[in-house]
Scaffold this active site. Structure first.
Site, short mmCIF file in Angstrom:
data_model
loop_
_atom_site.label_atom_id
_atom_site.label_comp_id
_atom_site.label_asym_id
_atom_site.label_seq_id
_atom_site.Cartn_x
_atom_site.Cartn_y
_atom_site.Cartn_z
CG ASP A 388 -10.30 -9.21 -29.31
OD1 ASP A 388 -10.39 -8.69 -28.19
OD2 ASP A 388 -9.67 -8.71 -30.26
P1 NAP Z 1 -6.04 -11.13 -29.37
O1 NAP Z 1 -7.43 -10.75 -29.09
O2 NAP Z 1 -5.18 -10.16 -30.10
O3 NAP Z 1 -5.35 -11.45 -27.96
C1 NAP Z 1 -4.07 -11.97 -27.89
C2 NAP Z 1 -3.63 -11.96 -26.44
O4 NAP Z 1 -2.39 -12.64 -26.35
C3 NAP Z 1 -3.42 -10.57 -25.86
O5 NAP Z 1 -4.48 -10.21 -25.01
C4 NAP Z 1 -2.07 -10.65 -25.13
O6 NAP Z 1 -2.25 -10.28 -23.78
C5 NAP Z 1 -1.68 -12.13 -25.24
N1 NAP Z 1 -0.26 -12.31 -25.51
C6 NAP Z 1 0.53 -11.61 -26.34
N2 NAP Z 1 1.78 -12.05 -26.29
C7 NAP Z 1 1.80 -13.07 -25.40
C8 NAP Z 1 2.81 -13.93 -24.89
N3 NAP Z 1 4.10 -13.84 -25.29
N4 NAP Z 1 2.47 -14.87 -23.98
C9 NAP Z 1 1.19 -14.97 -23.54
N5 NAP Z 1 0.20 -14.18 -23.98
C10 NAP Z 1 0.50 -13.24 -24.90
O7 NAP Z 1 -5.96 -12.52 -30.13
P2 NAP Z 1 -7.10 -13.58 -30.52
O8 NAP Z 1 -7.90 -13.97 -29.34
O9 NAP Z 1 -6.37 -14.64 -31.27
O10 NAP Z 1 -8.07 -12.76 -31.45
C11 NAP Z 1 -7.71 -12.41 -32.77
C12 NAP Z 1 -8.04 -10.95 -33.06
O11 NAP Z 1 -7.59 -10.63 -34.37
C13 NAP Z 1 -9.53 -10.68 -33.04
O12 NAP Z 1 -9.76 -9.35 -32.63
C14 NAP Z 1 -9.90 -10.81 -34.48
O13 NAP Z 1 -11.08 -10.15 -34.85
C15 NAP Z 1 -8.68 -10.18 -35.13
N6 NAP Z 1 -8.65 -10.61 -36.52
C16 NAP Z 1 -8.20 -11.85 -36.85
C17 NAP Z 1 -8.31 -12.27 -38.17
C18 NAP Z 1 -7.89 -13.65 -38.60
O14 NAP Z 1 -8.10 -13.96 -39.76
N7 NAP Z 1 -7.36 -14.46 -37.72
C19 NAP Z 1 -8.81 -11.42 -39.12
C20 NAP Z 1 -9.24 -10.16 -38.74
C21 NAP Z 1 -9.14 -9.78 -37.44
P3 NAP Z 1 -0.99 -9.72 -22.93
O15 NAP Z 1 -0.49 -8.54 -23.69
O16 NAP Z 1 -1.57 -9.38 -21.59
O17 NAP Z 1 0.01 -10.82 -22.87
#
Ligand code: NAP
Length: 461
Positions: A388
């Site tokens: 994301d």
């Molecule tokens: P993300 O959007 O959840 O994407 C993580 C990606 O990692 C997934 O598309 C997944 O694809 C891949 N993945 C999972 N396991 C894996 C593995 N073993 N090896 C390789 N790839 C793997 O994560 P992000 O980009 O870090 O974004 C964070 C999300 O959390 C955002 O939507 C954000 O708004 C939300 N959020 C975060 C916070 C915070 O404080 N950090 C707070 C509120 C909301 P595959 O399944 O295809 O592998």
């Protein structure tokens, strides 16, 4: 004795504040936690000297043993990826403790209304408010924990949900006013707490996916407030100061996270996360993949590489291997930096802690606003387990639920490599247009396995 207790509570408050200050930077964060822990230990020890609790030592020790034991055991074995739900449940315990203190005090007042005169009406009102807020934080955090731990469906919604929630809140507030005005007995108090707990559950039920960590942070702020209010009731300076500090820090963090996701708090609490319209934009281009050898060659012969880690890095536990690869690239003269999005991972600072654990120096790690203009002059952007936070629709598609969220400008790099296991969407469930770009290549596989293979490939060059 009272002077010793008060001085110790003051010292505790100072230790909390200094500890929190140190937690604001990765290099001093560990010592900050220790300082705050020493403060907490001091406050707990000195409470044993309190004249009002003489004779209760057995119960206190038992509570410390059970609570401390469970916390020690669970914190030792928790995986980094499960940290958000652990924070949710610990935070809930704080709210529950504040609610529990309020329940005991309100029962005391119900049994002896003359206590109101000695404690003052303000303390009574604050006690009731603290009871409400603490109970909401407790039950809401338990639901948040259950959702993040996969024990509950992500978002529970039903017809007229908001009206029901507001009715419960109104009833709880009315009962609270009754409690503060008339100090009624156990039955009304029981109803009041029941409604407050139900309101917490109702607030957390419809919230799903990407918004949950923000709500946890909000509950955290509420817990702090509740503790501060009960501090007034007990005339306990340490609780007042610690609660206020937690309340303020939690509120700031909540605002910061909401901003980083481009969502208002109202929007998070009362609006469903989803597409603004039913129309989905046609995605141009196609997804193209590449092997680990070719990906390694691209990086090894690049002048500059920016690595964007995300939640998948934590899932794969690939941070150590990633650092090993970066060291190899640096030996070849490649300039490598890490770009961290404020909400990459599942909680603020998630990625920084992960990289620090692997030994990545802090001066290689940059925040979004420090590095976002550098992508256009970068040869390779390596996105590993992030989704994301690099989705360009956030900049281009007003109909996307991600629209307006600040994202890392990975799409502007000359070449983009994306490491992930398959074509699954990120936390928000929104399709990522980056993967379809001409300059993007997918490197499919588990993060750790892919990086291990890349290391082997770089070594052969
Ligand atoms: P993300 O959007 O959840 O994407 C993580 C990606 O990692 C997934 O598309 C997944 O694809 C891949 N993945 C999972 N396991 C894996 C593995 N073993 N090896 C390789 N790839 C793997 O994560 P992000 O980009 O870090 O974004 C964070 C999300 O959390 C955002 O939507 C954000 O708004 C939300 N959020 C975060 C916070 C915070 O404080 N950090 C707070 C509120 C909301 P595959 O399944 O295809 O592998």
């Amino acid at each position: 004795m009272s002077a010793l207790i008060e001085t110790s509570y003051f010292a505790t408050a100072v230790l909390f504040i200094l500890g929190l200050k140190r937690m604001s930077h990765p290099t001093t964060a560990r010592s900050g936690v220790i300082w705050a822990g020493v403060g907490m230990a001091l406050a707990t020890l000195v409470t044993f000297l309190h004249p009002e609790i003489r004779g209760q030592y057995g119960l206190m020790l038992l509570a410390i043993l059970i609570g401390g034991g469970v916390a020690w055991w669970s914190a030792k074995r928790v995986a980094m990826t499960d940290m958000p739900q652990m924070i949710a449940i610990y935070n809930g315990m704080g709210g529950g403790a504040a609610g529990g203190i309020a329940a005991v005090e309100l029962m005391r007042v119900a049994g002896d209304p003359s206590l109101v005169e000695s404690h003052g009406h303000l303390a009574l009102w604050l006690g009731v408010l603290g009871a409400l807020i603490g109970s909401v934080a407790f039950s809401g955090s338990v639901i948040a924990w259950a959702k993040l731990d996969g024990r509950m469906k992500k978002a529970v919604r039903f017809a007229n949900q908001q009206q029901v929630t507001l009715a419960i809140l109104a009833a709880a507030v009315l009962l609270g006013i009754w409690v503060a005005l008339a100090t009624p007995g156990a039955f009304v108090l029981f109803l009041f707490f029941l409604l407050a707990l139900a309101f917490g559950v109702m607030v957390a039920l419809p919230i799903g996916g990407a918004d949950m960590p923000v709500v946890i942070s909000l509950f955290n702020a509420l817990t702090g407030l509740a503790v501060a209010m009960e501090g007034f009731v007990l005339d306990n300076a340490a609780m007042i100061i610690a609660g206020t500090v937690v309340g303020a820090a939690g509120s700031l963090l909540t605002v910061l996270m909401a901003k980083a996701m481009n969502r208002s708090l109202f929007n998070i609490l009362f609006k469903q996360f989803g597409p603004a319209s039913d129309e989905t934009t046609e995605i141009e281009g196609s997804i193209k993949d590449v092997g680990t050898m070719d990906a390694a060659v691209q990086m090894a012969y690049a002048d500059r590489v920016i690595i964007v880690p995300g939640y998948g890095l934590a899932v794969a536990q690939a941070q150590h291997k990633l650092w090993e690869m970066v060291e190899l690239l640096q030996e070849r003269g490649v300039e490598v930096s890490f770009a961290i999005h404020p909400v990459a991972g599942r909680m603020p600072g998630h990625m920084n802690v992960l990289l620090a654990e692997a030994g990545v120096p802090y001066d290689m790690i940059f925040d979004l606003e420090e590095i976002n203009n550098d992508f256009e002059t970068t040869d390779v952007a390596l996105v590993i387990g992030a989704n994301d936070v690099v989705n360009p629709v956030a900049k281009t598609d007003p109909d996307s639920p991600l629209y307006g969220m600040p994202v890392l400008n990975v799409d502007e790099a000359r070449n983009v490599l994306v490491v992930k296991r398959g074509q699954g969407a990120g936390f928000s469930g929104v399709e990522n247009h980056l993967f379809y770009r001409d300059n993007t290549r997918m490197v499919y596989g588990d993060g750790q396995k892919v990086v291990t293979d890349m290391i082997a490939s770089i070594k052969t060059l």
